[in-house]
Design a protein around this motif. Structure first.
Motif, PDB file in Angstrom:
ATOM      1  N   GLU A  66     -37.797  -7.200  34.216  1.00 13.04           N
ATOM      2  CA  GLU A  66     -37.959  -6.154  33.194  1.00 13.04           C
ATOM      3  C   GLU A  66     -36.766  -6.134  32.243  1.00 13.04           C
ATOM      4  N   HIS A  67     -35.561  -6.312  32.794  1.00  9.38           N
ATOM      5  CA  HIS A  67     -34.371  -6.361  31.938  1.00  9.38           C
ATOM      6  C   HIS A  67     -34.444  -7.533  30.972  1.00  9.38           C
ATOM      7  N   VAL A  68     -34.844  -8.693  31.465  1.00 10.85           N
ATOM      8  CA  VAL A  68     -34.929  -9.880  30.614  1.00 10.85           C
ATOM      9  C   VAL A  68     -36.004  -9.679  29.542  1.00 10.85           C
ATOM     10  N   GLN A  69     -37.158  -9.132  29.923  1.00 14.34           N
ATOM     11  CA  GLN A  69     -38.215  -8.871  28.951  1.00 14.34           C
ATOM     12  C   GLN A  69     -37.757  -7.865  27.891  1.00 14.34           C
ATOM     13  N   ASP A  70     -37.060  -6.831  28.332  1.00 14.48           N
ATOM     14  CA  ASP A  70     -36.552  -5.830  27.402  1.00 14.48           C
ATOM     15  C   ASP A  70     -35.583  -6.458  26.408  1.00 14.48           C
ATOM     16  N   TYR A  71     -34.671  -7.280  26.920  1.00 15.65           N
ATOM     17  CA  TYR A  71     -33.724  -7.932  26.023  1.00 15.65           C
ATOM     18  C   TYR A  71     -34.437  -8.914  25.093  1.00 15.65           C
ATOM     19  N   GLY A  72     -35.428  -9.601  25.615  1.00 17.93           N
ATOM     20  CA  GLY A  72     -36.209 -10.531  24.797  1.00 17.93           C
ATOM     21  C   GLY A  72     -36.942  -9.840  23.662  1.00 17.93           C
ATOM     22  N   ARG A  73     -37.337  -8.590  23.883  1.00 14.78           N
ATOM     23  CA  ARG A  73     -37.979  -7.806  22.821  1.00 14.78           C
ATOM     24  C   ARG A  73     -36.947  -7.243  21.843  1.00 14.78           C
ATOM     25  N   LEU A  74     -35.761  -6.945  22.334  1.00 19.59           N
ATOM     26  CA  LEU A  74     -34.713  -6.352  21.506  1.00 19.59           C
ATOM     27  C   LEU A  74     -34.072  -7.382  20.572  1.00 19.59           C
ATOM     28  N   ALA A  75     -33.818  -8.567  21.095  1.00 16.96           N
ATOM     29  CA  ALA A  75     -33.126  -9.607  20.327  1.00 16.96           C
ATOM     30  C   ALA A  75     -34.130 -10.491  19.592  1.00 16.96           C
ATOM     31  N   TYR A  76     -33.718 -10.992  18.477  1.00 15.96           N
ATOM     32  CA  TYR A  76     -34.516 -11.973  17.735  1.00 15.96           C
ATOM     33  C   TYR A  76     -34.295 -13.335  18.393  1.00 15.96           C
ATOM     34  N   VAL A  77     -35.373 -14.041  18.653  1.00 15.94           N
ATOM     35  CA  VAL A  77     -35.273 -15.356  19.288  1.00 15.94           C
ATOM     36  C   VAL A  77     -35.309 -16.433  18.208  1.00 15.94           C
ATOM     37  N   VAL A  78     -34.277 -17.269  18.207  1.00 10.53           N
ATOM     38  CA  VAL A  78     -34.203 -18.379  17.263  1.00 10.53           C
ATOM     39  C   VAL A  78     -34.335 -19.692  18.021  1.00 10.53           C
ATOM     40  N   GLU A  79     -34.628 -20.743  17.285  1.00  7.62           N
ATOM     41  CA  GLU A  79     -34.774 -22.068  17.880  1.00  7.62           C
ATOM     42  C   GLU A  79     -33.635 -22.955  17.373  1.00  7.62           C
ATOM     43  N   PRO A  80     -32.543 -23.027  18.129  1.00  6.57           N
ATOM     44  CA  PRO A  80     -31.383 -23.797  17.667  1.00  6.57           C
ATOM     45  C   PRO A  80     -31.621 -25.307  17.717  1.00  6.57           C
ATOM     46  N   ALA A 102     -28.053 -21.225  14.340  1.00  3.58           N
ATOM     47  CA  ALA A 102     -29.463 -21.006  13.984  1.00  3.58           C
ATOM     48  C   ALA A 102     -29.704 -19.582  13.492  1.00  3.58           C
ATOM     49  N   ALA A 103     -28.976 -18.636  14.058  1.00  7.20           N
ATOM     50  CA  ALA A 103     -29.133 -17.218  13.691  1.00  7.20           C
ATOM     51  C   ALA A 103     -28.356 -16.854  12.433  1.00  7.20           C
ATOM     52  N   ARG A 104     -27.534 -17.784  11.953  1.00  4.34           N
ATOM     53  CA  ARG A 104     -26.622 -17.462  10.854  1.00  4.34           C
ATOM     54  C   ARG A 104     -25.816 -16.207  11.222  1.00  4.34           C
ATOM     55  N   ALA A 105     -25.265 -16.235  12.434  1.00  3.59           N
ATOM     56  CA  ALA A 105     -24.573 -15.078  13.002  1.00  3.59           C
ATOM     57  C   ALA A 105     -23.271 -14.768  12.267  1.00  3.59           C
ATOM     58  N   ASP A 106     -22.964 -13.488  12.268  1.00  2.00           N
ATOM     59  CA  ASP A 106     -21.678 -13.020  11.743  1.00  2.00           C
ATOM     60  C   ASP A 106     -20.617 -13.028  12.823  1.00  2.00           C
TER      61      ASP A 106
END
Length: 140
Positions: A66-80, A102-106
């Protein structure tokens, strides 16, 4: 602000409080955007299911899945894309760096010394959660 948090930061934020939890809460707000990849989500699923975290999961009343699913919904998934060659002392950490590109992270947020020792990768600062929060506060 676009942030890639590595597995140790995400795990800490999901199971404990402090600055890592604040980052996750900010993403729920949403005043920051968290990014991850399928590789990092799989690593989170493997690590959070370890016996040493069973008590924390029980206290939270939430399963590892459930924690992993919750985080997967919260975060944007990119394909590096794979990096052109090894960067970090720990090859697993290169997945975090590739995700950040891939995320163009700050920011990359971590507690991992192999990543923190790099300080910056491709103009992306690498900071501990508390330092990341201070940086975000100073930029407001």
């Amino acid at each position: 602000m676009r942030i890639v948090a590595d597995t140790n930061t995400v795990l800490s934020g999901l199971l404990w409080g402090g600055p890592p939890r604040q980052l996750i809460d900010m993403a729920r707000a949403p005043s920051v955007s968290l990014y991850t990849s399928l590789v990092l989500l799989a690593e989170l699923a493997e690590v959070i299911a370890r016996d040493k975290f069973a008590h924390r999961l029980h206290l939270a009343g939430v399963s590892a899945a459930e924690h992993v699913q919750d985080y997967g919904r919260l975060a944007y998934v990119v394909e590096p894309q794979p990096l052109s060659g090894p960067v970090s002392r720990d090859p697993d950490d290169d997945h975090v760096l590739a995700c950040a590109l891939a995320a163009r992270a700050d920011l990359i947020v971590t507690r991992d010394l192999d990543l923190l020792d790099l300080k910056v990768y491709q103009n992306i600062p690498i900071l501990a959660a508390a330092d990341a929060l201070r940086r975000m506060e100073s930029q407001r």
